[in-house]
Design a protein around this motif. Structure first.
Motif, PDB file in Angstrom:
ATOM      1  N   ASN A  59      -6.059  -0.215  15.258  1.00  0.00           N
ATOM      2  CA  ASN A  59      -5.752   1.134  14.774  1.00  0.00           C
ATOM      3  C   ASN A  59      -4.915   1.880  15.797  1.00  0.00           C
TER       4      ASN A  59
ATOM      5  N   ASP B 167     -11.458   1.402   4.558  1.00  0.00           N
ATOM      6  CA  ASP B 167     -12.021   0.200   3.934  1.00  0.00           C
ATOM      7  C   ASP B 167     -11.205  -0.213   2.716  1.00  0.00           C
TER       8      ASP B 167
ATOM      9  N   ALA C 115     -12.952   6.869   6.777  1.00  0.00           N
ATOM     10  CA  ALA C 115     -13.532   5.530   6.892  1.00  0.00           C
ATOM     11  C   ALA C 115     -13.515   4.810   5.556  1.00  0.00           C
TER      12      ALA C 115
ATOM     13  N   TRP D 278     -14.374   0.229  17.827  1.00  0.00           N
ATOM     14  CA  TRP D 278     -13.192   0.790  17.167  1.00  0.00           C
ATOM     15  C   TRP D 278     -12.223   1.383  18.194  1.00  0.00           C
TER      16      TRP D 278
ATOM     17  N   PHE E 210     -20.542   1.459  11.513  1.00  0.00           N
ATOM     18  CA  PHE E 210     -19.524   0.767  12.300  1.00  0.00           C
ATOM     19  C   PHE E 210     -19.720   1.047  13.790  1.00  0.00           C
TER      20      PHE E 210
ATOM     21  N   THR F 224     -10.837   8.115  13.832  1.00  0.00           N
ATOM     22  CA  THR F 224     -11.890   7.545  14.676  1.00  0.00           C
ATOM     23  C   THR F 224     -13.214   8.256  14.467  1.00  0.00           C
TER      24      THR F 224
ATOM     25  N   LYS G 171     -16.263  -4.351   8.416  1.00  0.00           N
ATOM     26  CA  LYS G 171     -17.012  -4.364   9.671  1.00  0.00           C
ATOM     27  C   LYS G 171     -16.763  -5.667  10.431  1.00  0.00           C
TER      28      LYS G 171
ATOM     29  N   ILE H 177     -14.791   7.132  11.218  1.00  0.00           N
ATOM     30  CA  ILE H 177     -15.390   5.798  11.371  1.00  0.00           C
ATOM     31  C   ILE H 177     -16.772   5.918  12.021  1.00  0.00           C
TER      32      ILE H 177
END
Length: 546
Positions: A471, A520, A516, A340, A335, A478, A461, A481
């Protein structure tokens, strides 16, 4: 030129001990390991200018006259610019029994008051590397050569782990991997080497602790130096934190008069083609800076650097990061961590009663567990909880009661449409949830199904790319991710592109990705909720906290 200098250059220069420090280095110091080993140390114009800035002091008529202007210094330049040796040279001056590194009065020179330098009394200099192996190759090793092979070798008592003044009043020490809090307790100067590699929670915590130790010896006027090549976005490294903080100070969003930060990179250009030799050459030259460009056979070095990029197995993003000093996503990263962060909306709070979905993934032992919520209407994500195994913990077990309590609170506060939970290691707890909240609300969603997982991750993604998902800027979420790495499958999608799933960079990596994966699963549940028409008819407004 791609420069970030915080604070910017002043129209009127500050008083500085820099000239005296530079004189000491060129008169008494030698180069460390490499082609110039043992030869008299020489500073190029840029390094001389940096030392001048680093040793600026308050002017004679100021209430803090003679005290250091900067307590924290950051240096971010490309690989191969001798930044580590520069840090070692500064440590040499700070440790030297005659080092003119603190103010001891003033004298007039050309009608201007300039500070007079003196050595530090009983210096303590921790030099922090991210692994034990690194201490053999980087700043401490360079300092060891400087004090043992120069003309002042008799002034030091040097060993592989510590270098002392011959009189015993002060030392520099090599600290590897994860120094504890007492290691910096009486620091006068400290150096953190290659901070882009300092990504583990323990190293980041040690960095913070050691920064907090700096004010403990006010009479010694202590300070910190961090030197690095720039970082991979999203890894949560010390370098990333320092650079982003410097940007906030530069933009006026944070105030810090004690910070000096210098970063040079090749300026990115929209129409740039690094496959073109001349464009690649210009980029390398810009990232090097004018002083490096005067080095012997600099053109030969540039050609060798460009040749590395042209190798078929070269990670182009990595090449840009280390040779152009640009912040680039690793080719392994699943990602876009920079994207992000752009999608962070920390001022948003989802009101009670709203329709949400939840994703759950993790391990019971030695890793991490994530519980991530998604607002169905807006696509806004936030962690209900992320539990990480503490560094070096031997018998850690994820607290089931805390995880269940976090889910129960979410069930009470919001209308939870579905919980998608990865069952391995948590069968008993998930079955308990299914019995308590209903088997239609708590769904077993196995992540060990490569094709289903690949399509789910591709959608997640894509949502980041379009901005459909946002977010709350949670630091650990973070980081997870950014830690997620691609594992390419043999199967192709309908466009002929390889499908992929996410994994840690290696099985024993300390970089967690469970948040992460849970994010998802939460997004997958949100997509299913929308497809099923599960939006609420009546909806209150999102609360924005100002």
């Amino acid at each position: 030129m791609g420069l970030l200098v915080v604070p910017p250059f002043d129209e009127e220069p500050w008083p500085t001990l820099g000239p005296q420090v530079c004189d000491l280095l060129e008169e008494r110091c030698v180069h460390g390991p490499g082609d110039l080993r043992g030869k008299p140390y020489q500073l190029d114009e840029e390094k001389r200018a940096l030392i001048y800035r680093w040793y600026e002091v308050y002017p004679k008529d100021h209430p803090r006259a003679g005290k250091r202007r900067f307590k924290r210094v950051g240096l971010s330049v490309r690989k191969g610019t001798a930044k580590t040796e520069l840090a070692a040279a500064v440590a040499f001056a700070e440790l030297h029994p005659e080092g003119p590194v603190r103010t001891d009065g003033w004298r007039k020179k050309g009608g201007v008051w300039v500070p007079v330098g003196r050595p530090v009394t009983d210096p303590y200099i921790p030099m922090v590397a991210y692994t034990e192996e690194q201490t053999e190759d980087l700043a401490y090793a360079a300092l060891l050569v400087m004090v043992t092979e120069g003309e002042d070798a008799d002034l030091f008592d040097a060993g592989l782990e510590r270098i002392m003044r011959a009189g015993g009043d002060g030392k520099a020490v090599a600290l590897a991997a994860a120094p504890d809090s007492r290691d910096g307790a009486r620091t006068t100067f400290q150096h953190f080497d290659e901070t882009h590699r300092m990504v583990s929670p323990r190293l980041r915590a040690a960095h913070q602790t050691m920064l907090m130790n700096i004010p403990k010896r006010p009479l010694a006027d202590p300070w910190s130096l961090e030197s690095t090549t720039t970082y991979t976005p999203g890894e949560g490294s010390v370098a990333e934190g320092t650079h982003e903080y410097a940007e906030l100070v530069d933009e006026g969003k944070a105030k810090d008069r004690t910070l000096f930060f210098f970063h040079r990179e090749a300026t990115p250009r929209p129409d740039e083609d690094l496959d073109d030799f001349e464009q690649a050459r210009s980029a390398v030259i810009e990232a090097s800076g004018p002083s490096i460009a005067t080095w012997p056979d600099f053109e030969g070095q540039v050609e060798a650097i460009i040749s590395l990029r042209n190798q078929p197995d070269t990670d182009k993003a990595y090449w840009e990061r280390v040779w152009l000093n640009r912040r680039r996503q690793s080719g392994q990263q699943a990602f876009d961590a920079t994207r992000w962060k752009q999608l962070a909306r920390p001022d948003i709070v989802i009101p009670d009663g709203e329709l949400i979905t939840i994703g759950f993934d993790g391990a019971q032992f030695h890793d991490a567990t994530g519980l991530i919520a998604t607002d169905v209407m807006t696509g806004f994500q936030w962690p209900l909880g992320i539990w990480e195994c503490p560094p070096d913990a031997k018998d850690w077990e994820c607290p089931e009661d805390e995880v269940s309590a976090a889910l129960e609170e979410a069930m009470d506060r919001w209308e939870v449409w579905r919980v998608y939970a990865d069952p391995p290691y948590w069968d008993g707890m998930i079955n308990h949830w299914r019995g308590k909240y209903g088997a239609k609300r708590v769904i077993e969603w196995w992540t060990n199904r490569p094709l289903q997982m690949a399509h789910s991750l591709r959608a997640y993604k894509g949502a980041m790319t379009t901005g459909a998902v946002t977010n709350n800027g949670h630091e650990v979420f973070t980081r997870h991710i950014g830690n997620a790495c691609k594992h390419t499958l043999k199967q192709l999608d309908e466009r002929g592109q390889p499908l992929w799933v996410i994994r840690k960079e290696r099985p024993d990596s300390p970089k967690k990705i469970d948040g992460a994966m849970a994010g998802d699963l939460s997004w997958e549940a949100r997509c299913d909720a929308i497809a099923a028409g599960a939006k609420k008819r009546r909806r209150s407004k999102v609360i924005v906290m100002r």
